[in-house]
Write an enzyme that holds these catalytic residues in place. Structure first.
Site, PDB file in Angstrom:
ATOM      1  N   ARG A  34      44.653  37.044  31.449  1.00 23.61           N
ATOM      2  CA  ARG A  34      45.513  36.040  32.087  1.00 23.61           C
ATOM      3  C   ARG A  34      45.479  34.700  31.347  1.00 23.61           C
ATOM      4  O   ARG A  34      46.457  33.955  31.381  1.00 23.61           O
ATOM      5  CB  ARG A  34      45.116  35.854  33.546  1.00 23.61           C
ATOM      6  CG  ARG A  34      45.637  36.983  34.428  1.00 23.61           C
ATOM      7  CD  ARG A  34      45.197  36.819  35.859  1.00 23.61           C
ATOM      8  NE  ARG A  34      45.986  37.662  36.764  1.00 23.61           N
ATOM      9  CZ  ARG A  34      45.803  37.748  38.066  1.00 23.61           C
ATOM     10  NH1 ARG A  34      44.839  37.037  38.642  1.00 23.61           N
ATOM     11  NH2 ARG A  34      46.571  38.520  38.812  1.00 23.61           N
ATOM     12  N   LYS A 197      44.842  54.182  48.458  1.00 24.79           N
ATOM     13  CA  LYS A 197      45.510  54.194  49.757  1.00 24.79           C
ATOM     14  C   LYS A 197      47.021  54.295  49.686  1.00 24.79           C
ATOM     15  O   LYS A 197      47.671  53.568  48.945  1.00 24.79           O
ATOM     16  CB  LYS A 197      45.171  52.910  50.506  1.00 24.79           C
ATOM     17  CG  LYS A 197      43.751  52.833  51.009  1.00 24.79           C
ATOM     18  CD  LYS A 197      43.593  51.476  51.622  1.00 24.79           C
ATOM     19  CE  LYS A 197      42.358  51.333  52.475  1.00 24.79           C
ATOM     20  NZ  LYS A 197      42.330  49.959  52.998  1.00 24.79           N
ATOM     21  N   GLY A 349      45.637  45.824  38.549  1.00 21.53           N
ATOM     22  CA  GLY A 349      44.357  45.542  37.890  1.00 21.53           C
ATOM     23  C   GLY A 349      43.641  46.776  37.345  1.00 21.53           C
ATOM     24  O   GLY A 349      43.215  46.793  36.193  1.00 21.53           O
ATOM     25  N   GLY A 372      49.235  42.035  43.321  1.00 19.44           N
ATOM     26  CA  GLY A 372      50.092  41.948  44.513  1.00 19.44           C
ATOM     27  C   GLY A 372      51.502  41.486  44.182  1.00 19.44           C
ATOM     28  O   GLY A 372      52.478  41.990  44.741  1.00 19.44           O
TER      29      GLY A 372
HETATM   30  C1  3PG Z   1      45.548  38.082  42.161  1.00 15.03           C
HETATM   31  O1  3PG Z   1      44.527  38.111  41.473  1.00 15.03           O
HETATM   32  O2  3PG Z   1      46.019  39.094  42.716  1.00 15.03           O
HETATM   33  C2  3PG Z   1      46.286  36.794  42.250  1.00 15.03           C
HETATM   34  O3  3PG Z   1      45.673  35.815  41.501  1.00 15.03           O
HETATM   35  C3  3PG Z   1      46.474  36.371  43.683  1.00 15.03           C
HETATM   36  O4  3PG Z   1      45.255  36.098  44.319  1.00 15.03           O
HETATM   37  P1  3PG Z   1      45.237  36.046  45.907  1.00 15.03           P
HETATM   38  O5  3PG Z   1      45.502  37.459  46.379  1.00 15.03           O
HETATM   39  O6  3PG Z   1      43.888  35.522  46.300  1.00 15.03           O
HETATM   40  O7  3PG Z   1      46.357  35.127  46.354  1.00 15.03           O
HETATM   41 MG    MG Z   2      45.472  40.097  45.054  1.00 14.03          MG
END
Ligand code: 3PG
Ligand code: MG
Length: 390
Positions: A34, A197, A349, A372
């Site tokens: 990132r 899931k 991830g 997300g």
């Molecule tokens: C992530 O790593 O998914 C993003 O940086 C968002 O983080 P968060 O889910 O804590 O908002």
């Molecule tokens: Mg997240």
């Protein structure tokens, strides 16, 4: 979205929201993807004559103000090294008067990194007062935090309304790359969805199914689908409250959905468990499926051949354990081998770390920095950060 070239940054202090929510262990950044991904925007702003680039990000999920373990400080040296120039880390809460003074004192051309923006109470509430205090830090605002674009937070969408703004190159690249998976994807279009899931991925699956030619299901979520067809899954992970939904999807899209036909079953959830290859619908009691079996790997690799668009999200097994990494590694290799033949995207991830470990990362057309955020985009949702840059 408005892009960087449409924003006047000459001689300006530019406040940039990045996503430096990176894995850190014992004070050391474990994966700098990132950070590296933010360099094009930073360099473009400096090249365009920005007076200063002021970077802000969240890190983790602190709930009670400043806390050492949620400090962004460990990222500063990593950024400095990647950028090849000094970075001033400004400790203290991002919206404080002290931070403002430190930003105003920056020499021309300096790059600064602010402390975790979630140390400010109003951040996640998108509080108007905080938006204004953050807006003092720049003459213009750039959103490059694709990984946070699904959050309607102060530093993402709130501050944008108060300053001239544009999308950074990472945000633009991500939206373009993932957008190709929704509209006008070249066929055959094959999607591989894994992970533990069904409930995490169901909206993505439902939005993609009408668009794809094949959806290959893997990982823990496969057992919910198999159980919904009356299969014996032994002690495998599954979600009973998703069985009806899984059965309905198989009724409606049975011709597109592929499920594992065999699995590597283990007698315990551990790295050194005993294993056997069994049919995916005949897993003995006391055993659990922890990886795709060899026949499944063969069929999935076969299904990928000839594809023109491929999206992969989620591992096919418990790849953290060497014994159960085979399915995930095989898919990484199969997707990697499509270079020059298909448009390939990997998101999420776990799949990203699997593709990195497989050594095939450079063969993928787009590796998303969003977890997300990429899923919400593929669900067809409008992302607050993206909307704010329009
Ligand atoms: C992530 O790593 O998914 C993003 O940086 C968002 O983080 P968060 O889910 O804590 O908002
Ligand atoms: Mg997240």
């Amino acid at each position: 979205m408005q892009n960087l070239s449409q924003l006047d940054v000459q001689g300006k202090r530019v406040l940039v929201r990045v996503d430096y929510n990176v894995p850190v262990k014992d004070g050391l950044v474990q994966d700098d993807t990132r950070v590296t991904a933010s360099l094009p925007t930073i360099n473009a702003l400096l090249d365009a004559g920005a007076r200063n680039v002021i970077l802000m990000s969240h890190f983790g999920r602190p709930k009670n103000g400043p806390e050492e373990k949620y400090s962004l400080k460990p990222v500063a040296p990593v950024l400095e090294k990647a950028l090849g120039r000094p970075v001033t880390f400004i400790a203290g809460t991002a919206d404080s008067d002290e931070t403002l003074a430190a930003v105003e004192a920056l020499p021309e051309g300096a790059v600064a990194l602010l402390e975790n923006v979630r140390f400010s109470a109003g951040e996640e509430k998108n509080e108007e007062g905080l938006n204004g205090r953050l807006a003092r830090l720049g003459d213009a605002f750039v959103l490059d935090a694709f990984g946070s674009a699904h959050r309607a937070h102060s530093s993402v969408s709130g501050v944008a309304a108060q300053l001239p703004h544009a999308a950074g190159t990472l945000l633009q690249t991500e939206v373009d790359a993932l957008g190709r998976l929704l509209d006008g994807a070249e066929r055959p279009y094959v999607v591989i969805i894994g992970g533990a899931k069904v409930s995490d991925k169901i909206k993505v699956i439902e939005n993609l199914l009408p668009r794809v030619d094949k959806l290959l299901i893997g990982g823990g979520m496969a057992y919910t689908f198999i159980k919904s067809q009356g299969g014996k899954i032994g002690d495998s992970i599954h979600e009973d409250d998703q069985l009806d939904l899984a059965a309905r999807l198989l009724r409606e899209y049975g011709d597109k959905i592929m499920l594992p036909v065999d699995v590597i079953a283990a007698d315990a959830f551990s790295a050194d468990a005993n294993t056997q290859v069994v049919a995916s619908n005949a897993i003995p009691d006391g055993w659990q499926g922890l990886d795709a079996g060899p026949e499944t790997v063969r069929l999935y690799s076969e299904a990928l051949k000839g594809a023109k668009t491929v999206f992969w999200n989620g591992p096919l097994g418990v790849f953290e354990f060497e014994k159960f990494a085979g399915g995930t590694n095989a898919v990484a290799a199969a997707v990697g081998s499509l270079k020059n033949q298909a448009y390939t995207v990997v998101g999420g991830g776990d799949s990203v770390s699997a593709i990195n470990r497989s050594g095939k990362a450079d063969q993928i057309d787009h590796i998303s920095t969003g977890g997300g955020a990429s899923l919400e985009l593929l669900e067809g949702k409008a992302l607050p950060g993206v909307e704010a840059m329009k």
